[in-house]
Design a protein around this motif. Structure first.
Motif, PDB file in Angstrom:
ATOM      1  N   TRP A   1       0.884  -1.089  -0.048  1.00 28.10           N
ATOM      2  CA  TRP A   1       0.025   0.119   0.021  1.00 28.10           C
ATOM      3  C   TRP A   1       0.742   1.247  -0.022  1.00 28.10           C
ATOM      4  CZ3 TRP A   1      -0.883  -3.893   3.267  1.00 28.10           C
ATOM      5  CH2 TRP A   1      -0.089  -4.024   4.588  1.00 28.10           C
ATOM      6  N   GLY A   2       2.177   1.267   0.069  1.00 27.05           N
ATOM      7  CA  GLY A   2       3.131   2.110  -0.104  1.00 27.05           C
ATOM      8  C   GLY A   2       3.643   3.052   0.739  1.00 27.05           C
ATOM      9  N   THR A   3       3.545   2.475   2.084  1.00 29.15           N
ATOM     10  CA  THR A   3       4.125   3.016   3.501  1.00 29.15           C
ATOM     11  C   THR A   3       4.714   1.668   4.156  1.00 29.15           C
ATOM     12  OG1 THR A   3       2.261   2.537   5.017  1.00 29.15           O
ATOM     13  CG2 THR A   3       1.954   4.358   3.329  1.00 29.15           C
ATOM     14  N   HIS A   4       5.353   2.479   5.176  1.00 30.17           N
ATOM     15  CA  HIS A   4       6.032   1.512   6.008  1.00 30.17           C
ATOM     16  C   HIS A   4       5.400   0.916   7.198  1.00 30.17           C
ATOM     17  CE1 HIS A   4      10.327   1.993   4.064  1.00 30.17           C
ATOM     18  NE2 HIS A   4       9.731   3.373   3.824  1.00 30.17           N
ATOM     19  N   ARG A   5       4.235   1.514   7.181  1.00 31.12           N
ATOM     20  CA  ARG A   5       3.182   1.247   8.353  1.00 31.12           C
ATOM     21  C   ARG A   5       2.577  -0.338   8.034  1.00 31.12           C
ATOM     22  NH1 ARG A   5      -0.648   5.472  10.542  1.00 31.12           N
ATOM     23  NH2 ARG A   5      -0.217   4.508  12.535  1.00 31.12           N
ATOM     24  N   PRO A   6       2.563  -1.118   8.941  1.00 34.57           N
ATOM     25  CA  PRO A   6       2.273  -2.573   8.858  1.00 34.57           C
ATOM     26  C   PRO A   6       0.600  -2.995   8.563  1.00 34.57           C
ATOM     27  CG  PRO A   6       2.604  -2.428  10.974  1.00 34.57           C
ATOM     28  CD  PRO A   6       2.907  -1.020  10.469  1.00 34.57           C
ATOM     29  N   PHE A   7      -0.094  -1.735   8.295  1.00 40.50           N
ATOM     30  CA  PHE A   7      -1.471  -1.732   7.922  1.00 40.50           C
ATOM     31  C   PHE A   7      -1.579  -0.513   7.073  1.00 40.50           C
ATOM     32  CE2 PHE A   7      -1.289   0.539  11.815  1.00 40.50           C
ATOM     33  CZ  PHE A   7      -2.192   1.551  11.573  1.00 40.50           C
TER      34      PHE A   7
ATOM     35  N   VAL B   1      -4.401  -9.416  10.385  1.00 38.48           N
ATOM     36  CA  VAL B   1      -3.513 -10.208   9.405  1.00 38.48           C
ATOM     37  C   VAL B   1      -4.301 -11.276   8.673  1.00 38.48           C
ATOM     38  CG1 VAL B   1      -1.524 -10.251  11.140  1.00 38.48           C
ATOM     39  CG2 VAL B   1      -3.429 -12.025  11.117  1.00 38.48           C
ATOM     40  N   ARG B   2      -5.669 -11.251   8.907  1.00 42.34           N
ATOM     41  CA  ARG B   2      -6.542 -12.030   8.139  1.00 42.34           C
ATOM     42  C   ARG B   2      -7.396 -11.240   7.003  1.00 42.34           C
ATOM     43  NH1 ARG B   2      -6.348 -14.633  12.832  1.00 42.34           N
ATOM     44  NH2 ARG B   2      -6.768 -16.777  13.330  1.00 42.34           N
ATOM     45  N   LEU B   3      -7.049  -9.936   7.215  1.00 41.74           N
ATOM     46  CA  LEU B   3      -7.759  -9.030   6.243  1.00 41.74           C
ATOM     47  C   LEU B   3      -7.044  -8.795   4.906  1.00 41.74           C
ATOM     48  CD1 LEU B   3     -10.572  -7.555   6.901  1.00 41.74           C
ATOM     49  CD2 LEU B   3      -8.964  -5.593   7.333  1.00 41.74           C
ATOM     50  N   ARG B   4      -7.946  -8.646   3.877  1.00 41.96           N
ATOM     51  CA  ARG B   4      -7.400  -8.367   2.534  1.00 41.96           C
ATOM     52  C   ARG B   4      -6.614  -6.789   2.608  1.00 41.96           C
ATOM     53  NH1 ARG B   4      -9.961  -5.015  -1.301  1.00 41.96           N
ATOM     54  NH2 ARG B   4     -12.132  -5.266  -0.066  1.00 41.96           N
ATOM     55  N   PRO B   5      -5.394  -7.184   1.974  1.00 41.91           N
ATOM     56  CA  PRO B   5      -4.369  -5.748   2.017  1.00 41.91           C
ATOM     57  C   PRO B   5      -5.001  -4.547   1.508  1.00 41.91           C
ATOM     58  CG  PRO B   5      -3.333  -7.951   1.370  1.00 41.91           C
ATOM     59  CD  PRO B   5      -4.943  -8.229   1.350  1.00 41.91           C
TER      60      PRO B   5
ATOM     61  N   GLY C   1      -2.870  -8.496   6.025  1.00 50.93           N
ATOM     62  CA  GLY C   1      -3.107  -9.414   5.042  1.00 50.93           C
ATOM     63  C   GLY C   1      -1.864 -10.444   5.031  1.00 50.93           C
ATOM     64  N   LYS C   2      -1.218 -10.673   5.824  1.00 50.91           N
ATOM     65  CA  LYS C   2      -0.172 -11.652   6.142  1.00 50.91           C
ATOM     66  C   LYS C   2      -0.653 -13.176   5.878  1.00 50.91           C
ATOM     67  CE  LYS C   2       3.900 -13.338   8.179  1.00 50.91           C
ATOM     68  NZ  LYS C   2       5.058 -13.130   9.266  1.00 50.91           N
ATOM     69  N   TYR C   3      -1.937 -13.241   6.436  1.00 46.74           N
ATOM     70  CA  TYR C   3      -2.519 -14.544   6.630  1.00 46.74           C
ATOM     71  C   TYR C   3      -3.994 -14.499   5.759  1.00 46.74           C
ATOM     72  CZ  TYR C   3       1.126 -15.803   9.832  1.00 46.74           C
ATOM     73  OH  TYR C   3       2.257 -16.124  10.352  1.00 46.74           O
ATOM     74  N   TYR C   4      -4.073 -13.780   4.881  1.00 41.17           N
ATOM     75  CA  TYR C   4      -5.130 -13.472   4.045  1.00 41.17           C
ATOM     76  C   TYR C   4      -5.485 -14.617   3.228  1.00 41.17           C
ATOM     77  CZ  TYR C   4      -8.098 -11.658   0.152  1.00 41.17           C
ATOM     78  OH  TYR C   4      -9.036 -11.590  -0.691  1.00 41.17           O
TER      79      TYR C   4
ATOM     80  N   ILE D   1      -2.439 -20.035  11.000  1.00 37.29           N
ATOM     81  CA  ILE D   1      -2.461 -19.008  11.439  1.00 37.29           C
ATOM     82  C   ILE D   1      -2.065 -18.960  13.194  1.00 37.29           C
ATOM     83  CG2 ILE D   1      -3.771 -16.944  12.003  1.00 37.29           C
ATOM     84  CD1 ILE D   1      -5.673 -17.538   9.655  1.00 37.29           C
ATOM     85  N   PRO D   2      -1.251 -18.373  13.419  1.00 36.77           N
ATOM     86  CA  PRO D   2      -0.650 -18.585  14.686  1.00 36.77           C
ATOM     87  C   PRO D   2      -1.686 -17.809  15.792  1.00 36.77           C
ATOM     88  CG  PRO D   2       0.605 -16.915  13.738  1.00 36.77           C
ATOM     89  CD  PRO D   2      -0.129 -17.540  12.732  1.00 36.77           C
ATOM     90  N   GLN D   3      -1.751 -18.397  16.932  1.00 35.01           N
ATOM     91  CA  GLN D   3      -2.548 -17.672  17.920  1.00 35.01           C
ATOM     92  C   GLN D   3      -1.549 -16.847  18.796  1.00 35.01           C
ATOM     93  OE1 GLN D   3      -6.194 -18.200  18.602  1.00 35.01           O
ATOM     94  NE2 GLN D   3      -5.714 -19.190  16.578  1.00 35.01           N
TER      95      GLN D   3
END
Length: 330
Positions: free
Chosen positions: A10-16, A264-268, A312-315, A322-324
């Motif tokens: 998405w073009g930034t360094h933020r993980p979401f 992490v489950r969400l579409r990027p 989206g890592k686990y999308y 998927i880890p707990q």
């Protein structure tokens, strides 16, 4: 590579995929929403579909002080813009019709109010908050035409993907109504946002996390998340005060981890506008975290970085892969 050094799709360094960065890029500068209470009601308040409204709702918990139905749209914009302009000169503004159901009324009157907002100096577009069951085609025709001239987005309260939950909170519509509305809006090339509450009565952790892959398959542009808040003036708040043992209240760390597992489950491609809501302390019963929305977002971001995770890592991943990560058992 540490997550803080990574540049994401998405073009930034933020993980979401954060809303602020998205909007600054889209408008090539700072844009601020200014909330408006245009004096509307809801179909589950006026008897059309029910009475009393959603059990979790007290609209006073999320409206800014300047947003009052006793004032005109222009008066509210003037006051709201003056507050932001003092700190950030040159900002452009989006008129955010926020309180209650802002597409529920006589069409000509609705359009008159929208046009009044758009005529105010510095306003470059509209965001209209509403319910999925209050979007007549002729109003969508208007929004589609308007979107060719200025920015228009529609924000839907969907709250949950589970019909049992929607019935429990007296929402007055099912999840299929949300699916249909989102597709109808998106088919007209209008950005569509959704609002969801994490932790509604009766929902387990698996239920909550199960919302993420479901909404990811919808053509959503934006998503707002927030914790269930028990507030004074709501039916759910009264129920909680009477029998608090019957309800779940998240600890702060527990909620942060829940949001991380959701993200992490969400579409990027879905832009995330917020992870929490902040009711006034005099109305809030629980949870009393005493954090501003941006402070909780920082905690979520920090936790994602600590765990080398991102949106989206686990999308589309298999559930057993998927880890707990929860630090506190739900």
């Amino acid at each position: 590579m540490a997550t803080g050094d990574r540049k994401y799709q998405w073009g930034t360094h933020r993980p979401f995929n954060d809303f602020g960065s998205h909007m600054r890029k889209r408008f090539n500068g700072l844009v601020q929403k200014v909330s408006i209470d245009a004096g509307f009601t809801c179909p589950n308040r006026d008897g059309s579909k029910g009475f009393g409204g959603c059990t979790f709702c007290n609209n006073e918990t999320f409206k800014p002080v300047y947003s009052q139905a006793s004032k005109t749209v222009s008066e509210q914009l003037k006051t709201g813009i003056s507050l932001f302009e003092a700190k950030h000169p040159g900002t452009r503004y989006l008129a955010y019709f926020q309180a209650y159901t802002n597409t529920y009324g006589e069409i000509s009157k609705l359009i008159e109010l929208y046009e009044e907002a758009l005529a105010f100096p510095g306003v470059i577009g509209l965001i209209v908050g509403t319910r999925p069951d209050c979007l007549p085609d002729h109003l969508l025709d208007y929004f589609e035409e308007l979107s060719r001239k200025c920015y228009v987005a529609i924000e839907l309260g969907i709250e949950s993907t589970k019909d049992e939950t929607l019935n429990r909170v007296n929402r007055g519509h099912d999840f299929q109504s949300s699916i249909d509305a989102i597709h109808r809006i998106a088919s007209r090339n209008i950005p569509v946002g959704a609002h969801m509450i994490l932790g509604l009565p009766g929902e387990t952790k698996d239920d909550i996390l199960g919302h993420a892959p479901i909404v990811s398959e919808l053509p959503l542009s934006y998503l707002k998340l927030h914790q269930l808040q028990y507030v004074r003036g709501s039916k759910l708040g009264r129920e909680y005060l009477k029998n608090p043992e019957n309800f779940k209240v998240f600890e702060l760390e527990e909620y942060v981890d829940l949001v991380v597992e959701f993200v992490v489950r969400l579409r990027p491609g879905i832009v995330l506008e917020r992870f929490s809501s902040q009711s006034p302390y005099y109305l809030l019963i629980a949870p009393a975290w005493k954090l501003k929305n941006h402070e909780l977002s920082h905690l979520v971001e920090k936790r994602l970085q600590e765990l080398n995770l991102w949106q989206g890592k686990y999308y589309n991943a298999e559930l057993d892969s998927i880890p707990q990560i929860s630090r506190i058992n739900a």
